[in-house]
Design a protein around this motif. Structure first.
Motif, PDB file in Angstrom:
ATOM      1  N   LEU A  44       0.808  -1.221   0.000  1.00 46.96           N
ATOM      2  CA  LEU A  44       0.000   0.000   0.000  1.00 46.96           C
ATOM      3  C   LEU A  44       0.846   1.278   0.000  1.00 46.96           C
ATOM      4  O   LEU A  44       0.490   2.266  -0.657  1.00 46.96           O
ATOM      5  CB  LEU A  44      -0.914  -0.007   1.235  1.00 46.96           C
ATOM      6  CG  LEU A  44      -1.748   1.253   1.496  1.00 46.96           C
ATOM      7  CD1 LEU A  44      -2.772   1.443   0.382  1.00 46.96           C
ATOM      8  CD2 LEU A  44      -2.429   1.161   2.850  1.00 46.96           C
ATOM      9  N   LEU A  45       1.940   1.272   0.723  1.00 43.07           N
ATOM     10  CA  LEU A  45       2.717   2.494   0.944  1.00 43.07           C
ATOM     11  C   LEU A  45       3.084   3.261  -0.326  1.00 43.07           C
ATOM     12  O   LEU A  45       2.920   4.490  -0.369  1.00 43.07           O
ATOM     13  CB  LEU A  45       3.989   2.167   1.737  1.00 43.07           C
ATOM     14  CG  LEU A  45       3.779   1.869   3.229  1.00 43.07           C
ATOM     15  CD1 LEU A  45       5.114   1.562   3.900  1.00 43.07           C
ATOM     16  CD2 LEU A  45       3.110   3.037   3.919  1.00 43.07           C
ATOM     17  N   PRO A  46       3.582   2.619  -1.371  1.00 44.52           N
ATOM     18  CA  PRO A  46       3.958   3.392  -2.563  1.00 44.52           C
ATOM     19  C   PRO A  46       2.787   4.152  -3.187  1.00 44.52           C
ATOM     20  O   PRO A  46       2.996   5.158  -3.872  1.00 44.52           O
ATOM     21  CB  PRO A  46       4.493   2.318  -3.520  1.00 44.52           C
ATOM     22  CG  PRO A  46       4.869   1.166  -2.654  1.00 44.52           C
ATOM     23  CD  PRO A  46       3.893   1.178  -1.534  1.00 44.52           C
ATOM     24  N   GLN A  47       1.561   3.710  -2.955  1.00 48.43           N
ATOM     25  CA  GLN A  47       0.402   4.333  -3.593  1.00 48.43           C
ATOM     26  C   GLN A  47      -0.059   5.604  -2.877  1.00 48.43           C
ATOM     27  O   GLN A  47      -0.601   6.502  -3.517  1.00 48.43           O
ATOM     28  CB  GLN A  47      -0.756   3.325  -3.641  1.00 48.43           C
ATOM     29  CG  GLN A  47      -0.420   2.050  -4.407  1.00 48.43           C
ATOM     30  CD  GLN A  47      -1.586   1.079  -4.428  1.00 48.43           C
ATOM     31  OE1 GLN A  47      -2.710   1.455  -4.733  1.00 48.43           O
ATOM     32  NE2 GLN A  47      -1.324  -0.177  -4.107  1.00 48.43           N
ATOM     33  N   ILE A  48       0.169   5.686  -1.559  1.00 45.45           N
ATOM     34  CA  ILE A  48      -0.374   6.840  -0.813  1.00 45.45           C
ATOM     35  C   ILE A  48       0.616   7.413   0.203  1.00 45.45           C
ATOM     36  O   ILE A  48       0.211   8.091   1.146  1.00 45.45           O
ATOM     37  CB  ILE A  48      -1.682   6.453  -0.085  1.00 45.45           C
ATOM     38  CG1 ILE A  48      -1.439   5.284   0.885  1.00 45.45           C
ATOM     39  CG2 ILE A  48      -2.781   6.116  -1.073  1.00 45.45           C
ATOM     40  CD1 ILE A  48      -2.628   5.021   1.799  1.00 45.45           C
ATOM     41  N   SER A  49       1.891   7.165   0.022  1.00 51.16           N
ATOM     42  CA  SER A  49       2.880   7.586   1.024  1.00 51.16           C
ATOM     43  C   SER A  49       2.854   9.089   1.292  1.00 51.16           C
ATOM     44  O   SER A  49       3.106   9.529   2.416  1.00 51.16           O
ATOM     45  CB  SER A  49       4.282   7.164   0.579  1.00 51.16           C
ATOM     46  OG  SER A  49       4.603   7.757  -0.669  1.00 51.16           O
ATOM     47  N   GLU A  50       2.523   9.890   0.286  1.00 48.76           N
ATOM     48  CA  GLU A  50       2.530  11.343   0.472  1.00 48.76           C
ATOM     49  C   GLU A  50       1.437  11.819   1.422  1.00 48.76           C
ATOM     50  O   GLU A  50       1.487  12.939   1.930  1.00 48.76           O
ATOM     51  CB  GLU A  50       2.353  12.039  -0.876  1.00 48.76           C
ATOM     52  CG  GLU A  50       1.027  11.737  -1.566  1.00 48.76           C
ATOM     53  CD  GLU A  50       0.962  12.291  -2.970  1.00 48.76           C
ATOM     54  OE1 GLU A  50       1.029  13.518  -3.120  1.00 48.76           O
ATOM     55  OE2 GLU A  50       0.862  11.468  -3.920  1.00 48.76           O
ATOM     56  N   TYR A  51       0.435  10.966   1.665  1.00 50.37           N
ATOM     57  CA  TYR A  51      -0.676  11.359   2.532  1.00 50.37           C
ATOM     58  C   TYR A  51      -0.587  10.745   3.927  1.00 50.37           C
ATOM     59  O   TYR A  51      -1.371  11.086   4.803  1.00 50.37           O
ATOM     60  CB  TYR A  51      -2.010  10.935   1.904  1.00 50.37           C
ATOM     61  CG  TYR A  51      -2.206  11.454   0.510  1.00 50.37           C
ATOM     62  CD1 TYR A  51      -2.433  12.804   0.267  1.00 50.37           C
ATOM     63  CD2 TYR A  51      -2.164  10.593  -0.593  1.00 50.37           C
ATOM     64  CE1 TYR A  51      -2.613  13.275  -1.026  1.00 50.37           C
ATOM     65  CE2 TYR A  51      -2.345  11.059  -1.883  1.00 50.37           C
ATOM     66  CZ  TYR A  51      -2.565  12.399  -2.090  1.00 50.37           C
ATOM     67  OH  TYR A  51      -2.741  12.875  -3.367  1.00 50.37           O
ATOM     68  N   ILE A  52       0.341   9.830   4.138  1.00 48.43           N
ATOM     69  CA  ILE A  52       0.438   9.126   5.413  1.00 48.43           C
ATOM     70  C   ILE A  52       1.317   9.923   6.382  1.00 48.43           C
ATOM     71  O   ILE A  52       2.472  10.205   6.102  1.00 48.43           O
ATOM     72  CB  ILE A  52       1.031   7.721   5.225  1.00 48.43           C
ATOM     73  CG1 ILE A  52       0.114   6.879   4.337  1.00 48.43           C
ATOM     74  CG2 ILE A  52       1.226   7.039   6.575  1.00 48.43           C
ATOM     75  CD1 ILE A  52       0.686   5.515   3.985  1.00 48.43           C
ATOM     76  N   TYR A  53       0.730  10.262   7.530  1.00 54.04           N
ATOM     77  CA  TYR A  53       1.511  10.997   8.527  1.00 54.04           C
ATOM     78  C   TYR A  53       1.828  10.166   9.767  1.00 54.04           C
ATOM     79  O   TYR A  53       2.630  10.585  10.620  1.00 54.04           O
ATOM     80  CB  TYR A  53       0.788  12.284   8.948  1.00 54.04           C
ATOM     81  CG  TYR A  53      -0.496  12.082   9.709  1.00 54.04           C
ATOM     82  CD1 TYR A  53      -0.493  11.951  11.103  1.00 54.04           C
ATOM     83  CD2 TYR A  53      -1.720  12.033   9.059  1.00 54.04           C
ATOM     84  CE1 TYR A  53      -1.673  11.771  11.805  1.00 54.04           C
ATOM     85  CE2 TYR A  53      -2.909  11.862   9.754  1.00 54.04           C
ATOM     86  CZ  TYR A  53      -2.875  11.734  11.129  1.00 54.04           C
ATOM     87  OH  TYR A  53      -4.053  11.548  11.826  1.00 54.04           O
ATOM     88  N   GLY A  54       1.215   8.992   9.906  1.00 54.12           N
ATOM     89  CA  GLY A  54       1.515   8.174  11.077  1.00 54.12           C
ATOM     90  C   GLY A  54       0.727   6.881  11.080  1.00 54.12           C
ATOM     91  O   GLY A  54       0.017   6.551  10.121  1.00 54.12           O
TER      92      GLY A  54
END
Length: 414
Positions: free
Chosen positions: A243-253
């Motif tokens: 999942l991380l590569p798809q939405i990493s810019e929005y994940i803060y924690g």
């Protein structure tokens, strides 16, 4: 093992008291691999209690009741339990002594009403309440467990932690439930769902995804069910890696992180400081920051400059700036942040100014308009948002967005 929670109390139904018990209990039970399938809130009514208990016992292995164990006439849970289980009240000497000692230490009279709190149904195991006067009660009927606890949160939590959760663990099989929560901001729920649709569709059958939106944030909760805890943890780690590569810019924690705790960790790592200048948020931003233990190591303080006069006198916002652009503007937000950083002598400062409503909007600046500025050692920038929500939600969303904007700036400056 699945569970149903029954919270008893007229005060809960009329909104006089917020039902925090259900949220705390559900979280702790899930941590201990007990799945909460239903939460029911009912009145202090004898028939309602018995009917709800009967319904719960038909669909849950564990039923936990809170409330109605006090000494007054409206506390009828013991009576309902006696009628439901065909029991009678008997003296539980340790609970009786505990109640007597409670009143003696406080120099209070020990009345017949208070003595009744030492009585429990004869078919239960009494759970001695060392932080209050009402004992908990543990019933077992064929393959069902029923637990009755006081409604006072501190007493309920102590009894849950001391007795209920350990006893449930002793009866657990090999079933395990693991959760992983991914915290996002800066993208709406529907856009987020569209972005990760293929990944979500490909999730294994024993992994579920829930979307939990709140005040500009969206939590993604992954839940994995199985009989091997280590295998489930590896499965969740694998899905998160996809999942991380798809939405990493929005994940803060993750999990129990908050905007404020994530920002605080970055500031601590860099040994840098922060201050806030608030108008429309009225101190909400400062409150969020200071909820984090140890915030005094990086947060110097803030200014709630609600009036233009204080914006000028305390933060150095120019009179001409306010006259030309208004209090809710990019220029004012930037000057608030710069003035705050300079006067409080910090590395970073965040400023908020907006129209929280329900009045004050114009065609040019509609209700919900807010400017958020972040001042750094490299300069200042501001961003405009329009949050069309209630006044309270506007303040919460603005505070969240301000911390998210700061977090993004901190990341770029690393």
């Amino acid at each position: 093992m699945n569970c149903e929670i029954i919270n008893i109390g007229d005060e809960l139904l009329i909104g006089q008291v917020v039902n925090t018990n259900a949220a705390w209990m559900a979280a702790e039970l899930e941590k201990n691999n007990v799945h909460v399938a239903h939460v029911v809130t009912i009145a202090d009514d004898l028939d309602d209690i018995k009917l709800s208990l009967d319904t719960a016992c038909q669909r849950a292995q564990v039923v936990i009741i809170t409330g109605g164990l006090g000494p007054t006439k409206d506390d009828i849970t013991k009576q309902a339990l006696c009628e439901y289980f065909g029991a009678k009240l008997v003296l539980h000497q340790p609970s009786f002594d505990n109640v007597a000692d409670f009143f003696a230490k406080r120099g209070l009279p020990f009345s017949d009403v208070n003595r009744m709190q030492g009585m429990v149904p004869d078919c239960c195991e009494a759970l001695l309440n060392k932080v209050g006067t009402a004992p908990g009660m543990w019933f077992e009927r064929t393959d069902r467990i029923v637990v009755s606890l006081p409604g006072v949160p501190s007493e309920m939590q102590w009894l849950m932690t001391t007795y209920v959760l350990p006893k449930l663990q002793q009866r657990m099989g090999h079933e395990a439930i693991l959760h992983k929560t991914i915290l996002t901001c800066g993208i709406g729920e529907s856009f987020l769902a569209a972005k990760i649709a293929d990944w979500e569709d490909a999730l294994p059958r024993n992994v579920r995804l829930a979307y939990l939106p709140d005040a500009g944030k969206v939590r993604l909760r992954l839940s994995a069910h199985g009989d091997n805890r280590n295998a489930l943890q590896q499965l969740l780690d694998s899905e998160l890696h996809k999942l991380l590569p798809q939405i990493s810019e929005y994940i803060y924690g993750y999990d129990d992180d908050t905007f404020a705790s994530v920002v605080g960790r970055l500031l601590l790592q860099r040994q840098q400081t922060l201050a806030t200048a608030e108008s429309c948020t009225g101190g909400t931003l400062a409150h969020r920051i200071t909820e984090v233990a140890g915030a005094s190591q990086y947060y110097k303080g803030g200014v709630v400059s609600y009036s233009n006069e204080l914006k000028m006198n305390l933060l150095g916002v120019g009179r001409e700036t306010l006259k030309t652009y208004g209090a809710v503007s990019e220029q004012t937000a930037c000057e608030m942040a710069l003035g705050c950083r300079e006067r409080l002598q910090t590395d970073f400062a965040v400023a908020t100014t907006g129209i929280a409503g329900p009045t004050g909007g114009t065609d040019e600046k509609p209700l919900g308009t807010v400017w958020i500025a972040v001042a750094t050692p490299q300069g200042v920038s501001a961003q405009k948002y329009v949050f069309r929500t209630t006044r309270a939600q506007h303040q919460e969303r603005t505070a969240n967005q301000a911390l998210f904007d700061l977090w993004q700036r901190l990341k770029t400056l690393q």
